[in-house]
Design an enzyme around this catalytic site. Structure first.
Site, PDB file in Angstrom:
ATOM      1  N   SER A 210     -11.482  -2.114   2.160  1.00 36.96           N
ATOM      2  CA  SER A 210     -10.828  -2.498   3.414  1.00 36.96           C
ATOM      3  C   SER A 210     -10.517  -1.244   4.219  1.00 36.96           C
ATOM      4  O   SER A 210      -9.863  -0.330   3.725  1.00 36.96           O
ATOM      5  CB  SER A 210      -9.534  -3.265   3.132  1.00 36.96           C
ATOM      6  OG  SER A 210      -9.810  -4.469   2.466  1.00 36.96           O
TER       7      SER A 210
ATOM      8  N   GLU B  93      -6.536   2.273   6.406  1.00 35.71           N
ATOM      9  CA  GLU B  93      -6.171   2.247   4.999  1.00 35.71           C
ATOM     10  C   GLU B  93      -6.921   3.351   4.258  1.00 35.71           C
ATOM     11  O   GLU B  93      -6.440   3.897   3.279  1.00 35.71           O
ATOM     12  CB  GLU B  93      -6.505   0.880   4.381  1.00 35.71           C
ATOM     13  CG  GLU B  93      -6.022   0.722   2.964  1.00 35.71           C
ATOM     14  CD  GLU B  93      -6.031  -0.713   2.489  1.00 35.71           C
ATOM     15  OE1 GLU B  93      -6.482  -0.941   1.352  1.00 35.71           O
ATOM     16  OE2 GLU B  93      -5.605  -1.598   3.245  1.00 35.71           O
TER      17      GLU B  93
ATOM     18  N   ARG C 257       0.808  -1.220   0.000  1.00 28.27           N
ATOM     19  CA  ARG C 257       0.000   0.000   0.000  1.00 28.27           C
ATOM     20  C   ARG C 257       0.843   1.273   0.000  1.00 28.27           C
ATOM     21  O   ARG C 257       0.474   2.289   0.584  1.00 28.27           O
ATOM     22  CB  ARG C 257      -0.972   0.007   1.198  1.00 28.27           C
ATOM     23  CG  ARG C 257      -1.929  -1.175   1.223  1.00 28.27           C
ATOM     24  CD  ARG C 257      -2.820  -1.212  -0.009  1.00 28.27           C
ATOM     25  NE  ARG C 257      -3.677  -2.381  -0.012  1.00 28.27           N
ATOM     26  CZ  ARG C 257      -3.419  -3.524  -0.663  1.00 28.27           C
ATOM     27  NH1 ARG C 257      -2.305  -3.630  -1.382  1.00 28.27           N
ATOM     28  NH2 ARG C 257      -4.243  -4.528  -0.623  1.00 28.27           N
TER      29      ARG C 257
END
Length: 305
Positions: A227, A297, A177
């Site tokens: 998510s 996230e 990420r």
């Protein structure tokens, strides 16, 4: 309050139809949450984008570059700056043999469909990711064993100084990420991916299989940002949240999804504040139970308490 001089300048750069004021951000996020953006612009070229950024810098206007808002929570008060959307207005996809050249605003799902049509394999994993190529490159989006770094060969970006750079895959510093694009604050303009020739029916079958997996395991029937938390090293966020007894836990209209505890969903008219409060309580409970600190996230835009 609207500054007519600023509004007129944006209209001059992009055309009046591409400029909105007090635009509800709930229309532009997959969470379906968020107050108004003071200015909302949809440029159609790199030159227009450069001019917008130059004007924002000259006037010291805060700005945010948006794709389709799939990993974003906007505050209930909105954003008092300039939102620049690179989405349908910036979404060309060109197939060049086994390579695909893709503008930043193209949806990853659209790229996957185009690859299928061309009989190219290697991008099936991204068919259900609800983001754009630009956002995916920034975050090294991935699912079901695949990541963008596996197929990216180069990314064209715009720096904070309005310089266009072409970054090769080896220089992208892509990890979980993250990427050099994220850490340097670059804006993705386009990217090139390298795939392989494959059997169209096999590609279609794999995409169908992954769609069925997502539908069965993810709460796709509710608005969400995907998510909600990053995967902690050695753990899965969803399992930690479930084991902490938080399946279905609700604050206002926001809920920890019963189908998959890694998702916070907009169950029933949730506010941004509902989501933030729920996330805080989840983080606190997981920390108390397991000594693991969950990190968001999802990105935040605007002011939060």
């Amino acid at each position: 309050m609207l500054d007519i001089e600023i509004y007129n300048k944006f209209c001059e750069i992009t055309g009046e139809q591409q400029v909105s004021c007090d635009e509800p951000m709930s229309r532009h996020t997959t969470f379906r949450i968020g107050g108004p953006a003071k200015y909302f612009l949809c440029p159609h070229s790199v030159e227009e984008l450069k001019k917008i950024l130059e004007f924002c810098r000259d006037r010291q206007l805060d700005y945010f570059v948006l794709g389709n808002g799939s990993n974003l929570l906007v505050s209930d008060e909105g954003y008092h700056g300039v939102v620049i959307q690179l989405y349908r207005n910036f979404s060309d996809i060109t197939v060049e043999g086994t390579r695909m050249r893709i503008q930043a605003g193209a949806l990853l799902s659209s790229v996957a469909r185009k690859a299928l049509e061309a009989g190219l394999t290697g991008f099936e994993f991204a068919g259900g990711i609800p983001g754009t190529l630009g956002g995916g490159a920034v975050m090294n989006a991935g699912a079901y064993g695949g990541e963008l770094k596996d197929v990216l060969t180069e990314v064209t970006v715009l720096t904070k100084e309005a310089e266009v750079l072409v970054l090769q895959a080896k220089d992208l510093q892509m990890g979980y990420r993250t990427s050099i694009i994220k850490t340097a604050g670059y804006i993705v303009l386009e990217a090139v991916i390298e795939l392989q020739e494959g059997d169209q029916e096999a590609i279609r079958s794999r995409m169908r299989e992954l769609t069925e997996l997502r539908t069965s395991k993810q709460p796709l029937e509710y608005p969400s940002a995907g998510s909600t938390f990053k995967r902690p090293k050695g753990y899965f966020a969803g399992k930690l949240i479930m084991d902490a007894g938080l399946r279905g836990y609700q604050v206002g209209g926001a809920q920890v999804a019963e189908k998959h505890c890694g998702f916070v969903i907009n169950k029933d008219g949730a506010t941004a504040q509902d989501v933030v409060q729920l996330m805080r309580e989840v983080v606190q409970k997981v920390q108390e139970e397991f000594g693991v600190t969950l990190e968001p996230e999802v990105k935040f835009l605007g002011d939060f308490e």
